[in-house]
Design an enzyme around this catalytic site. Structure first.
Site, PDB file in Angstrom:
ATOM      1  N   ASP A 218      -7.110   4.172  -2.514  1.00 31.59           N
ATOM      2  CA  ASP A 218      -8.186   3.305  -3.013  1.00 31.59           C
ATOM      3  C   ASP A 218      -7.612   2.422  -4.129  1.00 31.59           C
ATOM      4  O   ASP A 218      -6.396   2.220  -4.163  1.00 31.59           O
ATOM      5  CB  ASP A 218      -9.366   4.180  -3.467  1.00 31.59           C
ATOM      6  CG  ASP A 218     -10.697   3.450  -3.339  1.00 31.59           C
ATOM      7  OD1 ASP A 218     -10.804   2.341  -3.879  1.00 31.59           O
ATOM      8  OD2 ASP A 218     -11.629   3.976  -2.699  1.00 31.59           O
ATOM      9  N   HIS A 241      -5.753  -0.267  -2.909  1.00 28.05           N
ATOM     10  CA  HIS A 241      -6.695  -1.387  -2.794  1.00 28.05           C
ATOM     11  C   HIS A 241      -6.535  -2.379  -3.946  1.00 28.05           C
ATOM     12  O   HIS A 241      -7.409  -3.201  -4.177  1.00 28.05           O
ATOM     13  CB  HIS A 241      -8.135  -0.873  -2.699  1.00 28.05           C
ATOM     14  CG  HIS A 241      -8.408  -0.079  -1.454  1.00 28.05           C
ATOM     15  ND1 HIS A 241      -9.649   0.419  -1.129  1.00 28.05           N
ATOM     16  CD2 HIS A 241      -7.592   0.303  -0.437  1.00 28.05           C
ATOM     17  CE1 HIS A 241      -9.578   1.081   0.019  1.00 28.05           C
ATOM     18  NE2 HIS A 241      -8.335   1.030   0.448  1.00 28.05           N
TER      19      HIS A 241
END
Ligand code: NAG
Ligand code: NAG
Ligand code: NAG
Ligand code: NAG
Length: 402
Positions: A218, A241
């Site tokens: 993430d 991310h």
């Protein structure tokens, strides 16, 4: 006899003084009953060693020597009497089953001043089972899923050299911390691991993250509301991310985000680059200002430069009214490399709160995917101040610019 005694005593005092000068007093968990077998819970030994270290009036360190240990959960609390650290030389394993941790943090450290977490060891959250069970995108009552490290109200402190591996949830969460440094820190989890943000910063001031490597599933670093004076330098991110401010504007009583610098960083094969995101239909106004993203290398990165004020994952929001978060005094400078999505620069601000004073300078992003054409940009409710090179041209092919 008396003579002999005093010479011995002087030698002893001399050695003691040297020892104190050379290093902090050591409280070794294996001297407190910790088994080096990878399966006996060391939480009580760790707590007992911490109790003595924390009560020491001179600087002290809790040592977890080389070897493999098992730890169910631990809540380390201050305040302490002098600077205190935990040095991890071994590998510490968490229970694989998240239910066995019975808390939202595996190692939680609270209310300590001048704390250091160091050593070349590994904190292994053994997250695979938790990722497979994670249904938080559809189940509001999911969890709690423990994070590897939680720091609550910890000040003037450092995390260095250690590795956080395979956390079940975020690797690190900061809440209410001041003057906090991460250096030569390593975060490692697979690209497919769910919700494993690297470092999440919330309501904290004076956080520096330098010379750190983050590979996770993430956001590498996410910066939540109330974060001020955060400096990120020489950090590599990927997989992951990207670096993210937000998401903001989802809840009431959010505090401003002010003073964020991300500089001299490299992102490789990440879903996003540098982004600021806020939800539409905010319940209350918010502020995000003085945010600077400079000297960043993008290697095959999706959405390298992004302001998204209509952030709405899983359609969990109401798009009817715009975001009330006011974004201002932002710069994106010297951002170069390759983009894996054709849309390389997206600056979509709120129609009720257009972005103000956003500088865009020296952008050079080449599209490497196989759709026809080159990199593009999209803008709304923003009039950037341009300097230097713009590849792709920014905000020219967007009818929505205002
Ligand atoms: C943070 O560091 C600054 C500068 O060294 C210092 O003045 C301030 O007192 C520190 N804050 C806390 C909460 O210790
Ligand atoms: C973080 O870095 C900034 C800029 O280099 C520096 O002024 C500040 O004192 C540092 N803060 C901490 C907590 O080390
Ligand atoms: C933005 O910068 C300007 C000029 O430097 C300053 O006057 C203003 O207060 C800043 N805005 C915010 C919200 O910090
Ligand atoms: C991570 C990163 O991008 N590091 C760069 C920081 O800047 C120095 C000097 O310009 C480079 O050598 C590093 O590669």
């Amino acid at each position: 006899m008396a003579m002999e005694f005093s010479i011995t005593a002087i030698c002893f005092l001399f050695l003691l003084a040297q020892g104190l000068e050379a290093q902090a007093a050591i409280f070794d968990v294996t001297k407190y009953g910790a088994q080096v077998d990878g399966k006996s819970d060391i939480s009580q030994a760790l707590l007992n060693a911490w109790k003595d270290a924390c009560g020491s009036t001179t600087p002290s360190t809790v040592l977890i020597p080389g070897g493999t240990y098992f730890l169910t959960v631990v809540n380390i609390l201050g305040p302490c009497k002098a600077p205190v650290g935990i040095q991890v030389q071994g590998t510490v394993l968490a229970p694989a089953d998240p239910a066995e941790v019975k808390a939202d943090g595996w190692l939680t450290i609270g209310n300590v001043d001048q704390f250091t977490l160091s050593g070349n060891g590994i904190l292994d959250g053994q997250g695979a089972t938790a990722w497979a069970q994670n249904d938080c995108s559809s189940n509001i009552n999911c969890g709690p899923i423990p994070m590897n490290l939680r720091f609550n109200f910890v000040t003037n402190s450092v995390v260095q050299d250690i590795t956080s591996k395979d956390s079940k949830n975020f690797h690190v969460n900061l809440l209410g911390c001041t003057n906090f440094t991460f250096q030569h820190f390593i975060i490692s989890a697979p690209e497919t691991s769910l919700n494993t943000d690297g470092i999440h910063i919330g309501r904290s001031t004076g956080v520096n993250i330098t010379d750190t490597t983050i590979m996770t599933g993430d956001d590498c670093i996410s910066i939540g509301d109330g974060s001020q004076q955060v400096n990120v330098e020489r950090v590599t991110c990927g997989p992951g991310h990207g670096f993210s401010v937000g998401s903001l504007g989802r809840y009431n009583n959010e505090a401003p985000v002010v003073g964020i610098t991300v500089r001299n960083c490299t992102l490789t094969n990440t879903q996003n680059g540098v982004r600021v995101k806020s939800w539409p239909s905010s319940p209350a106004p918010g502020i995000a200002s003085d945010m600077h993203f400079e000297d960043i290398t993008m290697n095959n990165v999706g959405n390298p430069v992004l302001i998204d004020q209509a952030y709405c994952p899983y359609n969990q929001c109401n798009m009817k009214s715009p975001s009330l978060v006011k974004i201002s005094n932002v710069s994106f400078k010297n951002i170069r490399g390759t983009t894996s999505t054709q849309l390389a620069v997206k600056l979509v601000c709120s129609s009720s709160n257009p972005c103000q004073n956003v500088e865009v300078g020296d952008i050079d992003l080449a599209y490497t995917g196989n759709q026809g054409g080159g990199a593009t940009s999209q803008c709304a409710n923003i009039k950037p101040i341009f300097s230097g090179k713009q590849n792709p041209p920014v905000c020219v092919d967007s009818a929505q610019s205002s």
